[in-house]
Write a protein that holds these residues in place. Structure first.
Motif, PDB file in Angstrom:
ATOM      1  N   ALA A 138      44.079  38.988  38.253  1.00 34.68           N
ATOM      2  CA  ALA A 138      42.928  39.096  39.310  1.00 34.68           C
ATOM      3  C   ALA A 138      42.251  40.223  38.906  1.00 34.68           C
ATOM      4  CB  ALA A 138      43.446  38.763  40.757  1.00 34.68           C
ATOM      5  N   LEU A 139      42.872  41.491  39.052  1.00 40.95           N
ATOM      6  CA  LEU A 139      42.170  42.519  38.742  1.00 40.95           C
ATOM      7  C   LEU A 139      41.267  42.652  37.675  1.00 40.95           C
ATOM      8  CD1 LEU A 139      41.569  45.532  39.445  1.00 40.95           C
ATOM      9  CD2 LEU A 139      44.051  46.098  38.376  1.00 40.95           C
ATOM     10  N   ALA A 140      41.922  42.238  36.499  1.00 39.66           N
ATOM     11  CA  ALA A 140      41.350  42.279  35.297  1.00 39.66           C
ATOM     12  C   ALA A 140      40.261  41.217  35.256  1.00 39.66           C
ATOM     13  CB  ALA A 140      42.423  41.815  34.150  1.00 39.66           C
ATOM     14  N   VAL A 141      40.214  40.192  35.834  1.00 43.57           N
ATOM     15  CA  VAL A 141      39.223  39.247  35.814  1.00 43.57           C
ATOM     16  C   VAL A 141      37.935  39.505  36.588  1.00 43.57           C
ATOM     17  CG1 VAL A 141      38.255  36.869  36.659  1.00 43.57           C
ATOM     18  CG2 VAL A 141      40.724  37.080  35.564  1.00 43.57           C
ATOM     19  N   VAL A 142      38.286  40.145  38.145  1.00 39.14           N
ATOM     20  CA  VAL A 142      37.035  40.679  38.714  1.00 39.14           C
ATOM     21  C   VAL A 142      36.469  41.730  38.179  1.00 39.14           C
ATOM     22  CG1 VAL A 142      36.576  42.165  40.842  1.00 39.14           C
ATOM     23  CG2 VAL A 142      38.194  39.995  41.004  1.00 39.14           C
ATOM     24  N   GLU A 143      37.415  42.758  37.501  1.00 40.49           N
ATOM     25  CA  GLU A 143      36.844  43.833  36.583  1.00 40.49           C
ATOM     26  C   GLU A 143      35.718  43.643  35.522  1.00 40.49           C
ATOM     27  OE1 GLU A 143      35.988  47.216  33.819  1.00 40.49           O
ATOM     28  OE2 GLU A 143      37.458  45.255  33.938  1.00 40.49           O
ATOM     29  N   THR A 160      37.645  34.581  45.652  1.00 40.82           N
ATOM     30  CA  THR A 160      37.222  34.882  46.934  1.00 40.82           C
ATOM     31  C   THR A 160      36.832  36.236  47.008  1.00 40.82           C
ATOM     32  OG1 THR A 160      39.189  33.593  47.801  1.00 40.82           O
ATOM     33  CG2 THR A 160      38.278  35.211  49.345  1.00 40.82           C
ATOM     34  N   GLY A 161      37.288  37.248  46.203  1.00 40.48           N
ATOM     35  CA  GLY A 161      36.835  38.426  46.156  1.00 40.48           C
ATOM     36  C   GLY A 161      35.259  38.404  45.818  1.00 40.48           C
ATOM     37  N   LEU A 162      34.837  37.600  44.874  1.00 43.40           N
ATOM     38  CA  LEU A 162      33.418  37.588  44.435  1.00 43.40           C
ATOM     39  C   LEU A 162      32.552  36.500  45.479  1.00 43.40           C
ATOM     40  CD1 LEU A 162      33.871  37.278  40.586  1.00 43.40           C
ATOM     41  CD2 LEU A 162      33.166  39.053  41.824  1.00 43.40           C
ATOM     42  N   ARG A 163      33.223  35.589  45.961  1.00 50.66           N
ATOM     43  CA  ARG A 163      32.462  34.972  47.160  1.00 50.66           C
ATOM     44  C   ARG A 163      31.941  35.992  48.257  1.00 50.66           C
ATOM     45  NH1 ARG A 163      35.806  30.525  47.610  1.00 50.66           N
ATOM     46  NH2 ARG A 163      34.470  29.353  46.337  1.00 50.66           N
ATOM     47  N   ARG A 164      32.841  36.596  48.624  1.00 47.02           N
ATOM     48  CA  ARG A 164      32.608  37.507  49.637  1.00 47.02           C
ATOM     49  C   ARG A 164      32.565  39.082  49.338  1.00 47.02           C
ATOM     50  NH1 ARG A 164      33.460  34.899  54.586  1.00 47.02           N
ATOM     51  NH2 ARG A 164      31.994  36.669  55.254  1.00 47.02           N
ATOM     52  N   LEU A 165      31.705  39.080  48.235  1.00 46.39           N
ATOM     53  CA  LEU A 165      31.878  40.314  47.725  1.00 46.39           C
ATOM     54  C   LEU A 165      30.955  41.498  48.487  1.00 46.39           C
ATOM     55  CD1 LEU A 165      32.693  42.465  45.436  1.00 46.39           C
ATOM     56  CD2 LEU A 165      30.556  41.608  44.160  1.00 46.39           C
ATOM     57  N   ALA A 186      37.294  47.293  41.900  1.00 44.66           N
ATOM     58  CA  ALA A 186      37.684  46.068  41.544  1.00 44.66           C
ATOM     59  C   ALA A 186      39.146  45.757  42.106  1.00 44.66           C
ATOM     60  CB  ALA A 186      38.003  45.779  39.967  1.00 44.66           C
ATOM     61  N   LEU A 187      40.053  47.043  42.142  1.00 44.01           N
ATOM     62  CA  LEU A 187      41.396  46.973  42.837  1.00 44.01           C
ATOM     63  C   LEU A 187      41.156  46.650  44.389  1.00 44.01           C
ATOM     64  CD1 LEU A 187      44.366  46.993  42.579  1.00 44.01           C
ATOM     65  CD2 LEU A 187      44.093  49.511  42.503  1.00 44.01           C
ATOM     66  N   LEU A 188      40.219  47.281  44.750  1.00 40.82           N
ATOM     67  CA  LEU A 188      40.111  47.526  46.125  1.00 40.82           C
ATOM     68  C   LEU A 188      39.704  45.947  46.809  1.00 40.82           C
ATOM     69  CD1 LEU A 188      38.609  51.009  46.767  1.00 40.82           C
ATOM     70  CD2 LEU A 188      40.789  50.079  48.007  1.00 40.82           C
ATOM     71  N   VAL A 189      38.923  45.435  45.969  1.00 43.43           N
ATOM     72  CA  VAL A 189      38.114  44.402  45.955  1.00 43.43           C
ATOM     73  C   VAL A 189      39.284  43.345  45.999  1.00 43.43           C
ATOM     74  CG1 VAL A 189      36.844  42.228  45.052  1.00 43.43           C
ATOM     75  CG2 VAL A 189      35.808  44.559  45.190  1.00 43.43           C
ATOM     76  N   VAL A 190      40.226  43.302  45.275  1.00 43.09           N
ATOM     77  CA  VAL A 190      41.166  42.459  44.919  1.00 43.09           C
ATOM     78  C   VAL A 190      42.139  42.562  46.369  1.00 43.09           C
ATOM     79  CG1 VAL A 190      43.465  41.750  43.908  1.00 43.09           C
ATOM     80  CG2 VAL A 190      41.401  42.238  42.626  1.00 43.09           C
ATOM     81  N   GLY A 191      42.293  43.534  46.621  1.00 41.29           N
ATOM     82  CA  GLY A 191      42.975  43.893  47.912  1.00 41.29           C
ATOM     83  C   GLY A 191      42.671  43.413  49.135  1.00 41.29           C
TER      84      GLY A 191
END
Length: 437
Positions: A16-21, A57-62, A84-89
């Protein structure tokens, strides 16, 4: 001996971290990034599903997450990988059914295992713990601001196009997950009962359960395919007849092609991507349907071959699909809309040249932007006096008259629906034209 097994679920968070970043850094579609990275991650189906849920979810509520982080950091965040790591958490803590200790602990573990993040471990731990403590206040503040998760440039565009109240309703709708809608080849009532689905007025089935799609009854036998209720309307509006020769331009992944083939039309499915066209062929094979496929840019299609009807689902900004693809809000720009509107103009002009006298042309996009919808339709009629608009009727779309604009075109919005008690469809525009005989 020390335990060398990684914490449970760490692989899912790592992916998830790699994908968001990567999605935010290179402005690439989330699903494309996930498809490219998932094989190397070697996760089972459950962890892969968790990984996608976290990233989506991280990108939906970014917007909500970024505001919460900014208010709890002493300095602006400058490292996109730490962000990105903080977004995932934070996505797990605020919006997913994940224990706070698991969300925080795995985020700290990911920081420690990556030399680029190692020094951020303490910061990650402190910020995420504070977000967990202050979760209710964060969510209450976000709920009061409908545009919190919409980029400013999109909020401004929607307010200008639809007014503040409708723009706010669109933004709120985009915070929710999209329904699972299915189009069936036959017997919608029977399949609705078998699947425990809601039968919408247009014949689309809406599934409440979150069962994996391949595990649903009828998948292996090719009885249905996944297709948003709004996305299923343009092919219906084309009113295909048995034996008609119909061109489906920019056809992949093939939901509309399947609708046309099911109606008995002889379909030419055109797409410039060999890979996407192969996926279309696989989908048709599962459904037991046939269509001619041609891997070619639609603009280069031979104009000596005219069609009884042409369906153009043109490439667009996809801003009507944020419930399914929230990354679009953060990977597209206003410049993309200008570029895509120019392509749409060239494609609809090409579609006009492929339509027989007396034939029908349906133009559609999954965009909320007028330049990719209403403005395109109006400009098309100005350039092509040999075509006339064929206004849509409410009975063609299950009686949902509020989805038809004053010009007679389809304008579906994410907060509306095909029935009063079944809200939520993709944002979609469609216009139908007839070439004078």
């Amino acid at each position: 001996m020390a335990d060398t097994h990684p914490p449970a679920g760490l692989g899912a968070r790592r992916l998830a971290l790699a994908v968001v970043e990567e999605t935010l850094r290179v402005r690439r579609a989330l699903d494309d990034v996930l498809a490219a990275r998932a094989p190397a991650a070697a996760l089972d189906a459950r962890d892969l599903g968790l990984s996608r849920a976290i990233a989506v979810t991280g990108l939906r509520r970014l917007g909500t997450i970024r505001r919460a982080l900014a208010e709890r950091l002493e300095k602006p965040m400058r490292d996109p990988r730490v962000e990105a790591l903080l977004v995932v958490g934070a996505a797990q803590i605020l919006f997913l059914d994940v224990p706070d200790h698991a969300a925080v602990g795995t985020a700290v573990d990911l920081a420690r295992e990556d030399p680029r993040l190692a020094r951020a471990g303490g910061l990650v731990n402190a910020v995420l713990r504070r977000i967990a403590r202050e979760r209710e206040a964060i969510l209450a503040e976000a709920d009061a601001d409908p545009f919190r998760d919409t980029p400013d440039w999109l909020a401004a565009r929607w307010t200008a196009a639809y007014g503040e109240a409708r723009a706010a309703a669109i933004a709120r709708a985009n915070r929710g997950e999209a329904a699972l809608d299915l189009t069936v080849k036959a017997d919608p009532e029977g399949w609705a009962e078998r699947l425990g689905a809601r039968l919408l007025p247009t014949g689309t089935l809406r599934i409440a359960a979150r069962t994996p799609v391949p595990e649903l009854p009828g998948y292996d036998e090719g009885a249905w395919w996944v297709q948003d209720a709004a996305a299923a309307l343009p092919a219906r509006l084309l009113a295909p007849r048995p034996g008609e020769r119909i061109a489906d331009l920019c056809a992949a992944p093939g939901g509309k092609t399947a609708q046309l083939a099911t109606a008995g039309a002889s379909v030419l499915a055109v797409d410039r991507s060999d890979k996407r066209l192969a996926r279309l062929s696989e989908n048709l094979a599962r459904l037991g349907l046939a269509a001619e496929t041609r891997a070619v840019d639609a603009l280069a299609l031979d104009e000596a071959e005219l069609f009884d009807a042409v369906l153009l689902d043109a490439p667009c900004s996809s801003t009507g699909t944020l419930r399914r693809h929230p990354d679009v809000a953060w990977t597209k720009t206003a410049e993309d809309i200008v570029r895509l509107a120019d392509l749409q103009q060239r494609l609809i002009d090409k579609a006009a040249r492929l339509t027989k006298p007396g034939g029908r042309l349906v133009y559609c996009t999954c965009s909320l932007e007028p330049e990719e919808g209403e403005a395109q339709a109006a400009a098309f009629l100005t350039r092509h006096p040999g075509f006339v608009r064929d206004p849509l009727r409410p009975d063609e779309i299950g009686g949902a008259a509020d989805l038809i604009d004053p010009q007679g075109d389809l304008r579906a919005l994410p907060h509306l629906g095909l029935a009063p008690d079944a809200p939520g469809v993709d944002g979609f525009f469609a216009a139908r034209f007839v070439r004078r005989a």
